[in-house]
Scaffold this motif. Structure first.
Motif, PDB file in Angstrom:
ATOM      1  N   LYS A 114       3.089  -0.410  10.224  1.00  0.00           N
ATOM      2  CA  LYS A 114       1.806   0.234   9.949  1.00  0.00           C
ATOM      3  C   LYS A 114       1.640   1.491  10.807  1.00  0.00           C
ATOM      4  O   LYS A 114       1.177   2.520  10.314  1.00  0.00           O
ATOM      5  CB  LYS A 114       0.658  -0.760  10.195  1.00  0.00           C
ATOM      6  N   LYS A 153       1.109   5.029   2.549  1.00  0.00           N
ATOM      7  CA  LYS A 153       0.686   3.627   2.439  1.00  0.00           C
ATOM      8  C   LYS A 153       1.728   2.817   1.657  1.00  0.00           C
ATOM      9  O   LYS A 153       1.424   1.771   1.097  1.00  0.00           O
ATOM     10  CB  LYS A 153      -0.672   3.535   1.727  1.00  0.00           C
ATOM     11  N   ARG A 154       2.970   3.313   1.625  1.00  0.00           N
ATOM     12  CA  ARG A 154       4.057   2.612   0.941  1.00  0.00           C
ATOM     13  C   ARG A 154       5.119   2.214   1.952  1.00  0.00           C
ATOM     14  O   ARG A 154       5.562   3.037   2.758  1.00  0.00           O
ATOM     15  CB  ARG A 154       4.692   3.498  -0.117  1.00  0.00           C
ATOM     16  N   PHE A 198      -1.418  -1.813   1.702  1.00  0.00           N
ATOM     17  CA  PHE A 198      -0.160  -1.090   1.510  1.00  0.00           C
ATOM     18  C   PHE A 198       0.507  -1.492   0.205  1.00  0.00           C
ATOM     19  O   PHE A 198       0.405  -2.647  -0.223  1.00  0.00           O
ATOM     20  CB  PHE A 198       0.818  -1.375   2.661  1.00  0.00           C
ATOM     21  N   THR A 241       4.009  -2.307  -1.338  1.00  0.00           N
ATOM     22  CA  THR A 241       5.235  -2.780  -0.710  1.00  0.00           C
ATOM     23  C   THR A 241       6.307  -3.112  -1.730  1.00  0.00           C
ATOM     24  O   THR A 241       6.013  -3.312  -2.914  1.00  0.00           O
ATOM     25  CB  THR A 241       4.979  -4.049   0.127  1.00  0.00           C
TER      26      THR A 241
END
Length: 137
Positions: A63, A72-73, A108, A110
């Motif tokens: 993070k 945010k990936r 996130f 993911t």
């Protein structure tokens, strides 16, 4: 646990060789843009602690790295070449699954690369400060 994190402009993979009999069958690859690509190796000493504590440490690092690179990936990639010590397959897979869930809970996007495969990789990673970070967690 050893972690090499790269900010990528573009990353794609194709399964090449299955190297773990228990791995599920995977035939197709995937492509990602503007993400954190985390090469992760859980070590034998990590199994001395609860998987949840190791997962929390990993996620906090990912993070932080994602924030520093304004994304945010996050892509989790098992990479058993960062240390001579390896955790069990079960521990490592559990670590990845828990980390992915915690990241998703924090908003996130993911993905995990196929576990138990050697992959053909294409990586486009820019060269700037904090685009590549190595850590011993």
């Amino acid at each position: 646990m050893k972690v090499l994190v790269m900010y990528i402009k573009e990353f794609s993979y194709q399964p090449a060789t299955k190297n773990l009999d228990l791995a599920e069958e995977v035939t197709g690859g995937a492509k990602f843009e503007e993400a954190i690509l985390a090469f992760i190796q859980a070590e034998e000493k990590d199994e001395e602690k609860e998987v949840g504590s190791r997962e929390k440490k990993l996620v906090n690092h990912l993070k932080w790295t994602a924030r520093k690179n304004n994304t945010k990936r996050v892509i989790l990639h098992s990479f058993a070449h960062l240390s001579d010590s390896k955790a069990s397959v079960q521990f490592t897979q559990s670590l990845f699954d828990l980390a992915e869930q915690r990241l998703q809970n924090a908003g996130f996007e993911t993905a995990q690369t196929p576990f138990g495969y050697f992959l053909d990789l294409k990586i486009d990673a820019p060269g700037f400060s904090l685009a590549r970070i190595w850590a011993d967690l």
